[in-house]
Motif scaffolding. Structure first.
Motif, PDB file in Angstrom:
ATOM      1  N   ALA A  16      38.055  28.890  49.392  1.00  0.00           N
ATOM      2  CA  ALA A  16      38.534  28.608  48.044  1.00  0.00           C
ATOM      3  C   ALA A  16      38.932  29.928  47.381  1.00  0.00           C
ATOM      4  O   ALA A  16      38.648  31.002  47.884  1.00  0.00           O
ATOM      5  N   VAL A  17      39.546  29.782  46.175  1.00  0.00           N
ATOM      6  CA  VAL A  17      39.983  30.912  45.354  1.00  0.00           C
ATOM      7  C   VAL A  17      40.857  31.848  46.197  1.00  0.00           C
ATOM      8  O   VAL A  17      40.715  33.061  46.161  1.00  0.00           O
ATOM      9  N   ASN A  18      41.764  31.267  46.942  1.00  0.00           N
ATOM     10  CA  ASN A  18      42.659  32.000  47.833  1.00  0.00           C
ATOM     11  C   ASN A  18      44.013  32.079  47.149  1.00  0.00           C
ATOM     12  O   ASN A  18      44.883  31.248  47.392  1.00  0.00           O
ATOM     13  N   ASN A  19      44.195  33.078  46.298  1.00  0.00           N
ATOM     14  CA  ASN A  19      45.341  33.089  45.385  1.00  0.00           C
ATOM     15  C   ASN A  19      46.214  34.320  45.502  1.00  0.00           C
ATOM     16  O   ASN A  19      46.963  34.634  44.573  1.00  0.00           O
ATOM     17  N   GLN A  20      46.115  35.031  46.612  1.00  0.00           N
ATOM     18  CA  GLN A  20      47.023  36.143  46.857  1.00  0.00           C
ATOM     19  C   GLN A  20      47.086  36.406  48.351  1.00  0.00           C
ATOM     20  O   GLN A  20      46.143  36.150  49.095  1.00  0.00           O
ATOM     21  N   GLU A  21      48.253  36.902  48.784  1.00  0.00           N
ATOM     22  CA  GLU A  21      48.434  37.299  50.176  1.00  0.00           C
ATOM     23  C   GLU A  21      48.194  38.787  50.369  1.00  0.00           C
ATOM     24  O   GLU A  21      47.880  39.228  51.475  1.00  0.00           O
ATOM     25  N   THR A  22      48.343  39.568  49.325  1.00  0.00           N
ATOM     26  CA  THR A  22      48.023  40.985  49.399  1.00  0.00           C
ATOM     27  C   THR A  22      46.537  41.150  49.697  1.00  0.00           C
ATOM     28  O   THR A  22      45.684  40.626  48.976  1.00  0.00           O
ATOM     29  N   ASP A  23      46.224  41.862  50.766  1.00  0.00           N
ATOM     30  CA  ASP A  23      44.827  42.081  51.190  1.00  0.00           C
ATOM     31  C   ASP A  23      44.088  40.762  51.399  1.00  0.00           C
ATOM     32  O   ASP A  23      42.887  40.660  51.160  1.00  0.00           O
ATOM     33  N   ARG A  24      44.793  39.756  51.869  1.00  0.00           N
ATOM     34  CA  ARG A  24      44.206  38.423  51.920  1.00  0.00           C
ATOM     35  C   ARG A  24      43.024  38.334  52.873  1.00  0.00           C
ATOM     36  O   ARG A  24      42.166  37.469  52.714  1.00  0.00           O
ATOM     37  N   MET A  25      42.952  39.198  53.874  1.00  0.00           N
ATOM     38  CA  MET A  25      41.865  39.135  54.847  1.00  0.00           C
ATOM     39  C   MET A  25      40.559  39.704  54.308  1.00  0.00           C
ATOM     40  O   MET A  25      39.493  39.402  54.830  1.00  0.00           O
ATOM     41  N   THR A  26      40.663  40.533  53.269  1.00  0.00           N
ATOM     42  CA  THR A  26      39.473  41.275  52.838  1.00  0.00           C
ATOM     43  C   THR A  26      39.166  41.185  51.351  1.00  0.00           C
ATOM     44  O   THR A  26      38.041  41.481  50.945  1.00  0.00           O
ATOM     45  N   VAL A  27      40.129  40.810  50.520  1.00  0.00           N
ATOM     46  CA  VAL A  27      39.917  40.881  49.079  1.00  0.00           C
ATOM     47  C   VAL A  27      38.762  39.984  48.648  1.00  0.00           C
ATOM     48  O   VAL A  27      38.569  38.882  49.167  1.00  0.00           O
ATOM     49  N   ASP A  28      37.978  40.473  47.712  1.00  0.00           N
ATOM     50  CA  ASP A  28      36.840  39.737  47.166  1.00  0.00           C
ATOM     51  C   ASP A  28      37.242  39.178  45.804  1.00  0.00           C
ATOM     52  O   ASP A  28      37.391  39.920  44.838  1.00  0.00           O
ATOM     53  N   ALA A  29      37.457  37.866  45.733  1.00  0.00           N
ATOM     54  CA  ALA A  29      37.819  37.215  44.477  1.00  0.00           C
ATOM     55  C   ALA A  29      36.557  37.052  43.632  1.00  0.00           C
ATOM     56  O   ALA A  29      35.662  36.295  43.997  1.00  0.00           O
ATOM     57  N   ARG A  30      36.503  37.769  42.535  1.00  0.00           N
ATOM     58  CA  ARG A  30      35.346  37.709  41.641  1.00  0.00           C
ATOM     59  C   ARG A  30      35.675  36.782  40.476  1.00  0.00           C
ATOM     60  O   ARG A  30      36.501  37.100  39.619  1.00  0.00           O
ATOM     61  N   VAL A  31      35.035  35.627  40.452  1.00  0.00           N
ATOM     62  CA  VAL A  31      35.374  34.597  39.480  1.00  0.00           C
ATOM     63  C   VAL A  31      34.092  33.910  39.031  1.00  0.00           C
ATOM     64  O   VAL A  31      33.215  33.616  39.845  1.00  0.00           O
ATOM     65  N   ASP A  32      33.968  33.676  37.722  1.00  0.00           N
ATOM     66  CA  ASP A  32      32.771  33.007  37.211  1.00  0.00           C
ATOM     67  C   ASP A  32      32.797  31.531  37.594  1.00  0.00           C
ATOM     68  O   ASP A  32      33.857  30.950  37.874  1.00  0.00           O
ATOM     69  N   GLU A  33      31.628  30.911  37.605  1.00  0.00           N
ATOM     70  CA  GLU A  33      31.526  29.549  38.116  1.00  0.00           C
ATOM     71  C   GLU A  33      32.288  28.548  37.262  1.00  0.00           C
ATOM     72  O   GLU A  33      32.901  27.609  37.780  1.00  0.00           O
ATOM     73  N   ARG A  34      32.279  28.715  35.950  1.00  0.00           N
ATOM     74  CA  ARG A  34      32.998  27.765  35.106  1.00  0.00           C
ATOM     75  C   ARG A  34      34.494  27.787  35.424  1.00  0.00           C
ATOM     76  O   ARG A  34      35.125  26.732  35.570  1.00  0.00           O
ATOM     77  N   THR A  35      35.062  28.986  35.536  1.00  0.00           N
ATOM     78  CA  THR A  35      36.478  29.085  35.878  1.00  0.00           C
ATOM     79  C   THR A  35      36.752  28.471  37.239  1.00  0.00           C
ATOM     80  O   THR A  35      37.741  27.744  37.425  1.00  0.00           O
ATOM     81  N   MET A  36      35.882  28.737  38.189  1.00  0.00           N
ATOM     82  CA  MET A  36      36.082  28.207  39.528  1.00  0.00           C
ATOM     83  C   MET A  36      36.053  26.681  39.515  1.00  0.00           C
ATOM     84  O   MET A  36      36.903  26.012  40.105  1.00  0.00           O
ATOM     85  N   ARG A  37      35.076  26.112  38.824  1.00  0.00           N
ATOM     86  CA  ARG A  37      34.950  24.644  38.781  1.00  0.00           C
ATOM     87  C   ARG A  37      36.069  23.996  37.969  1.00  0.00           C
ATOM     88  O   ARG A  37      36.523  22.892  38.304  1.00  0.00           O
ATOM     89  N   ASP A  38      36.517  24.640  36.912  1.00  0.00           N
ATOM     90  CA  ASP A  38      37.533  24.045  36.039  1.00  0.00           C
ATOM     91  C   ASP A  38      38.951  24.207  36.572  1.00  0.00           C
ATOM     92  O   ASP A  38      39.798  23.322  36.380  1.00  0.00           O
ATOM     93  N   ILE A  39      39.235  25.330  37.248  1.00  0.00           N
ATOM     94  CA  ILE A  39      40.610  25.654  37.627  1.00  0.00           C
ATOM     95  C   ILE A  39      40.829  25.602  39.133  1.00  0.00           C
ATOM     96  O   ILE A  39      41.769  24.952  39.605  1.00  0.00           O
TER      97      ILE A  39
END
Length: 764
Positions: free
Chosen positions: A211-234
């Motif tokens: 989940a939270v796979n929203n970019q191809e730049t550094d897609r193999m390694t990037v760490d998507a830091r997202v709060d739970e409310r945003t993750m659940r809502d969006i």
């Protein structure tokens, strides 16, 4: 907007290298497909398989019986990649080989969202995901999914690695063309419809990339830091709906990290949310090469590992040995050391075979081999679906003085009257000719569909057919010099200039410019054609110019004020040219509405480097809930074209709004009238505005319905909003809650034209 780094997939692959790689893969595939096909399992009613082949038993009971009958080697066989490897097994994306002695059929996986793609041949290339979402038509989307599933099964495939449903967080995401736009509600409705269609066949769908796979730049390694409310809502609602409403058979965990752990070893995502909260009972398959461990991945909830490079030993000097974290040796060692339990392995296998039982894969097994690989899966009915989606997904952004449809307009040069024929139509652009169109009707990467043997209907061919039928004449120039575009446009009654971009897996777009590319199989390379100057030359020479944008996402339009009309068919698939011509001539209307906001410029949405593409390996989603139109509304920014926008060939009036509480939600009804003189469709949209203390964006899409009306006809549209339409995720209580108070209801044809307003106080 920060310019992302180009990746190896597109920046270092020259056309010659692409051609060489494709040829090598083709030779490998031909050699391996010459081998006798593996014997498929049969659906027997008695004998050694009787305990789990009894269809009167539930899928869960059948799965339990099969797992009990398996020895350890058979179980481990079910959870990892099979040989021959990726793409060389009859052009598919991977497989798990049958176990004939247990009546277990082959599990054969293929890319993806625009049809049966990858290295497949003789299949229908349908319009891409963003075009599918642009139809705003769940019934049509289900028809499309059903056709994709039928072609998959005919080609010996029973798992389609589709649909992709990641949110278009940025307009430059390289895979926006595969996905369903920026809004979680629209993405959810589209995903459910497509999955239901695919699984109307004995074929499993796959919800990706979780989940939270929203970019191809550094897609193999990037760490998507997202709060739970945003993750659940969006970012999670489309996946949730896929599980709860469509009963999707599989989910693909993504390459990236999410709040620390990789997605494929992320226990909060795979176990807590996916299985415990949503009740998912299918299998989790890794993206190709996305597994980084054995024990952590097993314990997190990964069921099936797929790997990009897992070639036989004799080929490892060329391709490398790859990795196999779920190989028998690794898993046996983990069992021996007590790091995992037999129950882990049993659960993984059960998760794989249970949806296979539920969706008929045992009763109607596929038979992979050379014959289905060469078989033509396309049918006239599927081509009709492709045309319907291409037309219904085409968004008209501008139509000055009713320039379109062509057959109902006065001409400016020859003097021919509308409908009388005799017009000269100039078609301009590399993307309009058969070679260009073959590279402009689907995006690059794993979802790229070739449709081989070549049979893409180009815009030029489609327009030529319509022109002949209407007594018009077509001239064509490639247009990249600018001078030929200007000359052709100046002598024409109507100009159709076609441009494209090169959106692809593996690389984000550097900006919102128009950069075409050439794709061979899954590999793409940019080509130096200057399209913006071509468009500028055409619109300056002739104000009666229709600009057609075969693109994967928003693009800049410095020439917009001078253009007569603008159409966005996205990547329109095999039937793009026929669908486009039918829209231009008015046989069909442009039925699409934007699933993503078009910004005025690259800098209108000011991402910091920390937000995108990230800093020190982390991309911080500090914008929270303000994604897409939510950000524009909250910041009171005026986009170039708003979410939900799209013009047709007639007009509509809204009236008589009624909003009342119904159960824990609300019932919204209103009247829509066609006030024009043509039959046409409209997409009334319902937005909810939560009380200010809820901390929500100003308004959010929570309902819509596509309606078609005759001239003067009206209908009453009724849309039910459930409790979830008024709820927000509460991380402290780990549940959805409704903020008490007055919730605004707004209705209109798009997010910035909300003509009717009311309110309701839903129950908590």
């Amino acid at each position: 907007m920060t310019r992302p780094r180009r990746t190896l997939l597109t920046s270092r692959l020259t056309p010659r290298l692409i051609s060489g790689l494709a040829s090598l893969l083709g030779l490998l595939g031909a050699a391996l497909t010459a081998l006798p096909p593996l014997a498929p399992a049969g659906a027997v009613a008695d004998g050694p398989c009787a305990a789990w082949m009894d269809r009167s038993k539930s899928p869960s009971a059948r799965a339990d019986a099969l797992v009990r009958a398996m020895d350890l080697d058979q179980k481990l066989h079910m959870v990892t990649f099979g040989n021959p490897p990726w793409v060389t097994y009859y052009g598919t994306a991977g497989h798990v080989t049958a176990i004939p002695e247990l009546c277990v059929p082959d599990l054969v996986l293929s890319d993806a969202g625009s049809g049966v793609a990858g290295l497949q041949i003789a299949t229908t290339v349908f319009p891409s995901g963003v075009a599918q979402a642009s139809t705003w038509d769940p019934a049509l989307q289900r028809r499309l999914g059903r056709a994709i599933g039928a072609e998959a099964h005919r080609k010996g495939i029973n798992v389609m690695l589709a649909p992709g449903m990641n949110i278009a967080r940025t307009p430059v995401l390289g895979r926006n063309f595969e996905y369903f736009g920026e809004d979680p509600y629209l993405a959810s409705r589209t995903a459910v419809s497509v999955i239901n269609g695919i699984q109307d066949n004995p074929v499993l769908a796959d919800a990706k990339h979780y989940a939270v796979n929203n970019q191809e730049t550094d897609r193999m390694t990037v760490d998507a830091r997202v709060d739970e409310r945003t993750m659940r809502d969006i970012y999670l609602p489309a996946f949730e709906a896929s599980v709860k409403e469509a009963n999707v058979g599989s989910v693909m965990c993504a390459y990236n990290r999410v709040n620390g752990p990789y997605a494929c070893e992320n226990r909060p995502l795979l176990t807590k949310i996916l299985r415990r909260d949503w009740g998912f009972d299918g299998f989790v398959v890794s993206d190709w090469g996305a597994v980084h461990s054995t024990v952590p991945s097993v314990k997190a909830g990964l069921d099936l590992e797929m790997n990009v490079f897992d070639f036989p030993a004799q080929l490892t000097p060329i391709f490398g040995a790859g990795s196999r974290y779920y190989g028998a040796d690794s898993l046996k060692a983990a069992l021996r050391d007590g790091k995992i339990k037999p129950s882990h392995i049993n659960g993984m296998v059960r998760n794989i075979v249970r949806p296979m039982f539920e969706h008929g894969l045992f009763e109607d097994p596929v038979k992979p081999g050379l014959d289905p690989y060469l078989r033509d899966a396309t049918t006239p009915e599927h081509l009709a679906v492709a045309r319907d989606v291409a037309a219904e997904g085409t968004v008209m952004l501008k139509n000055r003085r009713d320039l379109l449809p062509i057959d109902e307009t006065e001409t400016g040069t020859t003097g021919a009257a509308g409908g009388a024929g005799g017009r000269t139509i100039a078609v301009i652009g590399w993307a309009a000719n058969p070679i260009g169109a073959a590279n402009a009707t689907s995006g690059g990467g794993s979802s790229h569909g070739s449709g081989l043997p070549p049979r893409v209907v180009s815009p030029l061919e489609g327009i030529q057919r319509q022109a002949r039928a209407h007594g018009d004449r077509v001239i064509y120039v490639e247009g990249s010099s600018g001078l030929d575009a200007r000359l052709a446009a100046s002598v024409a009654d109507v100009v159709v200039v076609v441009a494209t971009d090169g959106s692809t897996e593996g690389a984000d777009r550097p900006d919102l410019g128009l950069r075409p590319s050439v794709c061979v199989a899954v590999f793409c390379s940019a080509i130096p054609i200057e399209q913006e100057a071509m468009i500028e030359a055409a619109v300056e020479a002739n104000p009666r110019t229709v600009v057609v944008l075969d693109v994967g996402g928003p693009v800049r339009m410095p020439w917009l004020d001078k253009a007569g009309a603008v159409l966005v068919p996205w990547y329109g698939g095999l039937e793009h040219g026929n669908a486009l011509a039918s829209v231009l001539y008015g046989e069909r209307e442009p039925g699409g509405r934007l699933p993503q906001t078009f910004p005025r410029s690259e800098g209108q949405v000011p991402f910091t480097q920390q937000q995108y593409p990230g800093r020190d390996g982390k991309a911080v989603y500090s914008e929270g809930l303000l994604v897409g139109y939510r950000w524009y509304d909250a910041k009171r920014e005026r986009p170039l074209f708003p979410f939900g926008f799209g013009l047709g060939y007639t007009t509509f009036r809204y009236s008589d709004l009624s909003v009342r509480r119904a159960g824990k939600g609300a019932s919204v009804s209103f009247r829509v009238r066609n006030t024009g003189d043509r039959v046409g469709s409209d997409v009334p949209q319902v937005y909810v505005a939560a009380p200010r203390r809820a901390g929500e964006p100003p308004r959010q899409l929570k309902g819509f319905e596509k309606v078609e009306l005759q001239p003067g006809e009206s209908t009453r549209v009724r849309i039910t909003l459930d409790r979830r339409a008024f709820a927000q995720w509460d991380p402290r209580r780990d549940r959805w809650k409704v903020t008490p108070g007055r919730h605004g209801i707004a209705v209109g044809p798009h997010s910035r034209d909300l003509r009717l307003r009311g309110a309701v106080r839903p129950r908590g």
